[in-house]
Scaffold this motif. Structure first.
Motif, short mmCIF file in Angstrom:
data_model
loop_
_atom_site.label_atom_id
_atom_site.label_comp_id
_atom_site.label_asym_id
_atom_site.label_seq_id
_atom_site.Cartn_x
_atom_site.Cartn_y
_atom_site.Cartn_z
N THR A 1 19.86 34.59 10.88
CA THR A 1 18.64 33.96 11.42
C THR A 1 18.82 32.45 11.58
O THR A 1 18.31 31.86 12.54
N ASP A 2 19.55 31.83 10.65
CA ASP A 2 19.84 30.40 10.81
C ASP A 2 20.70 30.15 12.04
O ASP A 2 20.49 29.17 12.77
N ALA A 3 21.66 31.03 12.27
CA ALA A 3 22.50 30.89 13.47
C ALA A 3 21.66 31.02 14.74
O ALA A 3 21.88 30.30 15.72
N LEU A 4 20.66 31.89 14.70
CA LEU A 4 19.77 32.06 15.85
C LEU A 4 18.97 30.79 16.09
O LEU A 4 18.78 30.36 17.25
N LYS A 5 18.50 30.15 15.01
CA LYS A 5 17.75 28.90 15.15
C LYS A 5 18.64 27.79 15.71
O LYS A 5 18.22 27.02 16.58
N HIS A 6 19.88 27.70 15.22
CA HIS A 6 20.79 26.67 15.72
C HIS A 6 21.13 26.89 17.20
O HIS A 6 21.29 25.94 17.95
N LYS A 7 21.20 28.14 17.58
CA LYS A 7 21.48 28.47 18.98
C LYS A 7 20.34 27.97 19.88
O LYS A 7 20.58 27.37 20.93
N GLN A 8 19.11 28.20 19.43
CA GLN A 8 17.95 27.71 20.20
C GLN A 8 17.91 26.19 20.23
O GLN A 8 17.63 25.58 21.27
N ALA A 9 18.21 25.56 19.10
CA ALA A 9 18.22 24.09 19.05
C ALA A 9 19.28 23.52 19.98
O ALA A 9 19.05 22.51 20.65
N GLU B 1 16.66 39.80 19.41
CA GLU B 1 17.67 39.67 18.36
C GLU B 1 17.02 39.49 16.99
O GLU B 1 17.47 40.08 15.99
N ARG B 2 15.96 38.68 16.94
CA ARG B 2 15.26 38.47 15.67
C ARG B 2 14.63 39.78 15.19
O ARG B 2 14.68 40.11 13.98
N LYS B 3 14.06 40.56 16.10
CA LYS B 3 13.47 41.84 15.72
C LYS B 3 14.55 42.80 15.20
O LYS B 3 14.34 43.53 14.23
N ARG C 1 15.07 31.57 33.49
CA ARG C 1 16.20 31.53 32.55
C ARG C 1 15.72 31.29 31.12
O ARG C 1 16.16 31.96 30.18
N ILE C 2 14.79 30.34 30.97
CA ILE C 2 14.26 30.03 29.64
C ILE C 2 13.52 31.24 29.07
O ILE C 2 13.66 31.57 27.88
N ALA C 3 12.73 31.93 29.93
CA ALA C 3 11.99 33.11 29.46
C ALA C 3 12.95 34.22 29.04
O ALA C 3 12.72 34.90 28.03
N ALA C 4 14.03 34.39 29.82
CA ALA C 4 15.01 35.42 29.48
C ALA C 4 15.69 35.11 28.15
O ALA C 4 15.91 36.00 27.31
N GLU C 5 16.04 33.84 27.94
CA GLU C 5 16.68 33.45 26.68
C GLU C 5 15.72 33.64 25.51
O GLU C 5 16.12 34.09 24.43
N LYS C 6 14.46 33.30 25.72
CA LYS C 6 13.47 33.47 24.65
C LYS C 6 13.29 34.95 24.32
O LYS C 6 13.21 35.33 23.14
N ALA C 7 13.22 35.80 25.36
CA ALA C 7 13.07 37.24 25.13
C ALA C 7 14.29 37.79 24.39
O ALA C 7 14.16 38.63 23.49
#
Length: 332
Positions: free
Chosen positions: A103-111, A81-83, A70-76
């Motif tokens: 990109t900030d929203a993407l970082k907050h999502k990961q956090a 999305e970043r690309k 699950r973590i690998a899928a979320e990271k991929a």
């Protein structure tokens, strides 16, 4: 004839042992379980325990694998999305503000995901203490510590009373070593916390600056990630801001890079200065000359220092004669 007084007690003891063994065997038979049945029951219980343990271990491994997947899928998904955002920004489909927001929203999502994972792990550990009284546990730990301290104090007092100097020195050394070990553990925990906080600060400052650098994106052949690995040691974080230096962290004679006003250079300006001074500069900076038939060179001025006026052939020669740049051939 006299009785043998030494043999009689031994015979009585042997007779008592036989009676006890007979009583135990009789109780076992009365319970209806033979030795063979007991052995079979114990073997079955051991086998059931083994199967249960293997199943629990298999379930644990499967759960850990599912979580890792699950973590690998979320990271991929995040990387994809970043690309996509990088590609859209490069294609001018996103403004700088839109790109920064997404990109900030993407970082907050990961956090947020990391925080949830930490919360789940903490809740899983708390399950081991369900039904237990925290106050009672604390009192039990305190009582055990007090009992151990009292025992040591009593032993030390006894050693002092007996004049056992070596034991007193040994106990004092053990207590000193215990205090030192506790301090070392606390210092290691504090160092780990400081290092983790420093890494987070660096990711949010230097890491963010590298990932959003226009100089890296437009001028260098390096990706932001590789550029950060190579040149991040040139930057320290001071008061929450990246401060550039001409040499990596730890090298002697390190000098801060500043502008004419004495202010620290921006990350892009510092990177440009560092790379321009590098012997590998030509291999790091992206070439701006195209290849193939479509390649162009910059326009150059005419031989007389004037600018190109767009004239060609005879018209250009006539214009030059009129301007006096060329002299007419003498008439024959």
């Amino acid at each position: 004839m006299r009785k043998n007084t030494t043999i009689a007690p031994a015979m009585q003891m042997q007779r008592s042992n036989h009676l006890q063994m007979f009583a135990v065997e009789s109780m076992r038979l009365l319970d209806g379980e033979t030795a063979e049945a007991k052995a079979a029951r114990e073997a079955a219980e051991a086998e059931a325990a083994r199967v249960a343990a293997e199943k629990a271990e298999a379930d644990r491994i499967a759960a850990e694998k599912a979580e890792a997947d699950r973590i690998a899928a979320e990271k991929a998904a995040d990387e994809a999305e970043r690309k996509r955002l990088d590609d859209e920004k490069a294609a001018k489909k996103l403004t700088d503000k839109e790109y920064e927001f997404l990109t900030d929203a993407l970082k907050h999502k990961q956090a947020a995901r990391d925080a949830k994972a930490a919360l789940d792990a903490a809740n899983a550990k708390l399950k081991d203490f369900e039904g237990l009284d925290a106050a009672a546990i604390k009192k039990l730990v305190a009582d055990q510590k007090k009992a151990a301290d009292d025992a040591k104090a009593a032993e030390l007092k006894a050693a002092e009373a007996a004049g056992n100097v070596e034991r007193i020195k040994q106990m004092m050394g053990e207590e000193h070593q215990k205090v030192v070990s506790e301090l070392e553990t606390k210092l290691a925990e504090k160092d780990n916390a400081i290092n983790a906080a420093q890494k987070t600060i660096e990711d949010l400052t230097v890491g963010s600056a590298f990932s959003q650098s226009a100089y890296i994106r437009d001028e260098l052949v390096l990706t932001p990630a590789i550029a950060r690995q190579v040149y991040a040691p040139h930057f320290d974080v001071v008061n929450g801001k990246p401060v550039p230096f001409d040499k990596p962290r730890g090298e002697p004679g390190r000098t801060q890079l500043v502008d004419a006003s004495g202010n620290a250079l921006s990350v892009d300006a510092a990177l440009k200065k560092i790379i321009e001074a590098s012997p590998d500069r030509d291999r790091l900076v992206r070439s701006k000359i195209g290849t193939g038939a479509s390649s162009k060179t910059e326009k150059t001025t005419g031989s007389n220092g004037g600018e190109d006026n767009g004239l060609r052939g005879a018209a250009r020669i006539a214009a030059a004669l009129e301007a006096g740049a060329l002299k007419k051939a003498p008439a024959k």
